[in-house]
Design an enzyme around this catalytic site. Structure first.
Site, PDB file in Angstrom:
ATOM      1  N   HIS A 128      -0.724 -18.058 -28.796  1.00 55.45           N
ATOM      2  CA  HIS A 128      -1.314 -18.861 -29.865  1.00 55.45           C
ATOM      3  C   HIS A 128      -2.783 -19.128 -29.597  1.00 55.45           C
ATOM      4  CE1 HIS A 128       2.938 -19.630 -30.906  1.00 55.45           C
ATOM      5  NE2 HIS A 128       2.411 -19.425 -32.095  1.00 55.45           N
ATOM      6  N   ARG A 181       4.259 -23.500 -43.927  1.00 57.32           N
ATOM      7  CA  ARG A 181       5.414 -23.442 -43.029  1.00 57.32           C
ATOM      8  C   ARG A 181       5.715 -24.823 -42.467  1.00 57.32           C
ATOM      9  NH1 ARG A 181       5.193 -19.501 -37.897  1.00 57.32           N
ATOM     10  NH2 ARG A 181       3.948 -21.174 -36.993  1.00 57.32           N
ATOM     11  N   GLU A 193      12.293 -14.038 -37.766  1.00 61.59           N
ATOM     12  CA  GLU A 193      11.659 -13.815 -36.473  1.00 61.59           C
ATOM     13  C   GLU A 193      12.652 -13.919 -35.318  1.00 61.59           C
ATOM     14  OE1 GLU A 193       8.534 -16.737 -35.885  1.00 61.59           O
ATOM     15  OE2 GLU A 193       9.692 -18.312 -36.846  1.00 61.59           O
ATOM     16  N   ASP A 224       7.291 -13.183 -32.892  1.00 64.19           N
ATOM     17  CA  ASP A 224       8.518 -13.631 -32.230  1.00 64.19           C
ATOM     18  C   ASP A 224       9.635 -12.606 -32.362  1.00 64.19           C
ATOM     19  OD1 ASP A 224       7.970 -16.114 -30.965  1.00 64.19           O
ATOM     20  OD2 ASP A 224       7.685 -16.996 -32.941  1.00 64.19           O
ATOM     21  N   CYS A 256       3.985 -11.558 -41.522  1.00 64.20           N
ATOM     22  CA  CYS A 256       2.896 -12.484 -41.226  1.00 64.20           C
ATOM     23  C   CYS A 256       2.567 -12.556 -39.743  1.00 64.20           C
ATOM     24  CB  CYS A 256       3.207 -13.882 -41.763  1.00 64.20           C
ATOM     25  SG  CYS A 256       4.648 -14.621 -40.976  1.00 64.20           S
TER      26      CYS A 256
HETATM   27  C1  PEP Z   1       5.429 -14.878 -35.744  1.00 67.98           C
HETATM   28  O1  PEP Z   1       6.258 -15.222 -34.891  1.00 67.98           O
HETATM   29  O2  PEP Z   1       5.188 -13.684 -36.018  1.00 67.98           O
HETATM   30  C2  PEP Z   1       4.646 -15.892 -36.481  1.00 67.98           C
HETATM   31  C3  PEP Z   1       3.866 -15.563 -37.483  1.00 67.98           C
HETATM   32  O3  PEP Z   1       4.752 -17.179 -36.054  1.00 67.98           O
HETATM   33  P1  PEP Z   1       3.959 -17.795 -34.815  1.00 67.98           P
HETATM   34  O4  PEP Z   1       3.001 -16.750 -34.320  1.00 67.98           O
HETATM   35  O5  PEP Z   1       3.303 -19.031 -35.305  1.00 67.98           O
HETATM   36  O6  PEP Z   1       5.075 -18.060 -33.843  1.00 67.98           O
HETATM   37 MG    MG Z   2       6.839 -17.294 -34.767  1.00 67.53          MG
END
Ligand code: PEP
Ligand code: MG
Length: 570
Positions: A190, A333, A433, A457, A504
């Site tokens: 992240h 989300r 995911e 994920d 996404c």
């Molecule tokens: C993902 O897991 O691809 C996603 C978009 O969510 P995050 O990266 O916030 O876990």
């Molecule tokens: Mg995710």
């Protein structure tokens, strides 16, 4: 002497600056005693350093403005409070005066003493305070070692550290940090996602950098190739300047695509949505002609603060996103805290043995009384201002979606009863995911309106490969037959049932993977605005019909090599 270090490019951009080394949290300070005659001078040295840090924090507070002021300000206030804590200051003085320890060692002893008290507490919130103690003590330690006359701010500096938390990044950029190099970390963390969103160059996994680079060394950092050069020579400096020029030229060229459609060579319009975390992202998405916001990560509203945001505060934040997109669709989300997104309010558990498999996403939202209800109320109220969809993260079963849907219906009824103006229908979607959700999709697709595939994920859970573990190297990859087949199955089912489906995860933001996703039937991408125009340019050069015709060959690919060969043949 010139030396090159290689890591992974996690956020593009080129920087030239002075190194600022931040050692890992535990202070590596050897025991050092002083003589009675040195006590007063050592105390003065310590207090001068504390004053310096106080001044730095004050100056930073003054420079903050806009959305950052709120987010980072609370964090700074907390550190200022710690810096004034009589217990901390008195303890340090005592260690120097009575224990005759040098200031450095006194800092370490005091840090360990306070940390052990916090760490022994049952309450996750208090345990999390250790990070703040470390940061405050680390700042004082750094100030102790600054030479007189040296710049106190960090503008123009490149931070070399072991790892960087998402919560720190915005603050570092506000302080004027030009780039960050970490010895650990991953391009899919992240922190890396946030660095890209801030356009802050980041190189991760440069293991040797922390050992070999010293404060004040001149460095160039190339966030694309992941190269860090210590004491660059004339060629390196020329290369840096040419990267900066190239970057500026490319941005200018891409800029022309802002108002162009994302149309393939055979005339099919592909929808590009934006992933957003802040008001700035929303403004950028709008300016670049995104079809809407495809993923608004609400957890950033919950980070860097000590109390939960109220319904009113959340409502205003979500309404801002809706209004910022002036009628284009906005997908928000629900909270996805947990795993590597730990908050300070004590909501997310701190000591889970296996946090990625723990109480995160919708599991946490459903486990904490009132948390999801408050968020859904705020979201539904914002739906009165423009098209809004609600997306649920980390869904692994039909039951979870049914519980959220029941709550959504109840909240809608309550709000109408209270006289709020809300949209007639607020579409509910699931993040796909968790592999179980992808496989069991037929069992709950009827209960949802749309899908968004979170490849970050999905890949980690499907391949049992931690998205944040650099040591796994190429084991974490979208280029695995199992990943492609599962994505294909989800897209196919969604389309058959007339539900919109997007990807996404970061896979959608990399133009190199676009041919795969288009071939597998995808027509909606959601990605950070930083790469939106690049993807638009790439898709405008692709022939969708030809890619789809080659999908069977792609699905027959038996390994990474074969998938790469398929990509090269385009
Ligand atoms: C993902 O897991 O691809 C996603 C978009 O969510 P995050 O990266 O916030 O876990
Ligand atoms: Mg995710």
């Amino acid at each position: 002497m010139r030396q090159a270090f290689f890591g992974h490019g996690a956020s593009r951009g080129s920087a030239l600056g002075r190194a600022r080394v931040r050692l890992p949290h535990a202070l590596e300070v050897a025991e050092e005693r002083i003589s009675p005659a040195q006590v007063e001078a050592e105390l003065a040295r310590l207090h001068a350093a504390i004053e310096t840090v106080r001044g730095e924090m004050h100056a930073l507070r003054e420079r903050l403005h806009g959305a950052l002021a709120h987010e980072v300000g609370e964090f700074l206030d907390l550190h200022t409070l710690l810096l004034d804590d009589p217990e901390l200051l008195h303890g340090l003085d005592e260690l120097i005066r009575t224990g005759r320890y040098a200031a450095d060692y006194a800092l370490r002893l005091q840090r360990d003493r306070i940390a052990s008290v916090f760490e022994a507490m049952d309450d996750a919130y208090f345990r999390s305070r250790v990070d703040d103690i470390d940061q405050v003590i680390g700042r004082i330690h750094a100030a102790l070692h600054r030479r007189a006359g040296e710049m106190q701010g960090v503008a123009g500096e490149i931070l070399i550290t072991d790892n960087v938390a998402p919560a720190e990044l915005a603050q570092l950029q506000t302080q004027g940090v030009l780039a960050i190099v970490t010895s650990a970390g991953s391009a899919l963390s992240h922190s890396a996602i946030l660095a890209r969103s801030l356009h802050l160059p980041l190189v991760v996994g440069a293991a040797q950098a922390l050992l070999k680079i010293n404060d004040g060394d001149a460095l160039t950092v190339d966030g694309s190739s992941g190269t860090v050069i210590l004491e660059p020579n004339a060629d390196d400096l020329r290369a840096h300047r040419s990267r900066v020029r190239e970057h500026a030229r490319e941005r200018k060229q891409l800029h022309r695509l802002r108002r162009e459609p994302t149309r393939t060579t055979d005339g099919v319009d592909i929808k590009l949505y934006a992933n957003a975390e802040s008001r700035e992202d929303v403004a950028e998405a709008h300016a670049l002609g995104a079809a809407g916001v495809g993923l608004y990560r609400t957890e950033f509203l919950f980070l860097q603060r000590n109390e939960l945001p109220t319904e009113e505060e959340q409502f205003r934040a979500y309404r801002d996103v809706v209004l910022g997109m002036t009628g284009r669709s906005v997908t928000i989300r629900t909270l996805d805290l947990g795993a590597d997104k730990a908050d300070r309010t004590g909501l997310a558990l701190r000591d889970e043995p296996n946090p990625a498999l723990g109480l995160r996403g919708v599991r946490l939202s459903l486990a904490r009384d009132g948390l999801l209800e408050t968020q859904l109320r705020a979201l539904l109220r914002a739906s009165g201002y423009g098209p809004l969809r609600v997306l649920v993260p980390m869904v692994s079963s039909r039951e979870e979606i049914r519980r959220v849907k029941r709550m959504l219906d109840q909240v809608a009824a309550d709000l109408r009863h209270e006289g709020h103006e809300i949209a007639e229908h607020v579409p509910l979607g699931a993040m796909i995911e968790v592999p179980a959700a992808a496989i069991a999709l037929p069992s709950f697709i009827g209960a949802i309106d749309f899908l968004s595939i979170g490849t970050n994920d999905l890949i980690q859970y499907l391949l049992a490969a931690d998205r944040n573990n650099e040591a796994l190297g190429e084991l974490y990859t979208p280029l695995h037959p199992a990943v492609l087949r599962l994505i294909r199955d989800v897209i196919r089912l969604a389309r058959a049932r007339g539900k919109s489906v997007a990807v996404c995860g970061e896979m959608a933001g990399d133009p190199a993977f676009a041919p795969l996703l288009l071939a597998l039937g995808l027509e909606e991408f959601s990605l950070h605005p930083a790469t939106l125009l690049e993807l638009r340019r790439a898709i405008r050069g692709m022939d969708l019909g030809a890619l789809r015709a080659r999908a069977p060959a792609l699905l027959r690919a038996r390994d990474r090599k074969a998938i790469e060969a398929w990509l090269r043949a385009n």
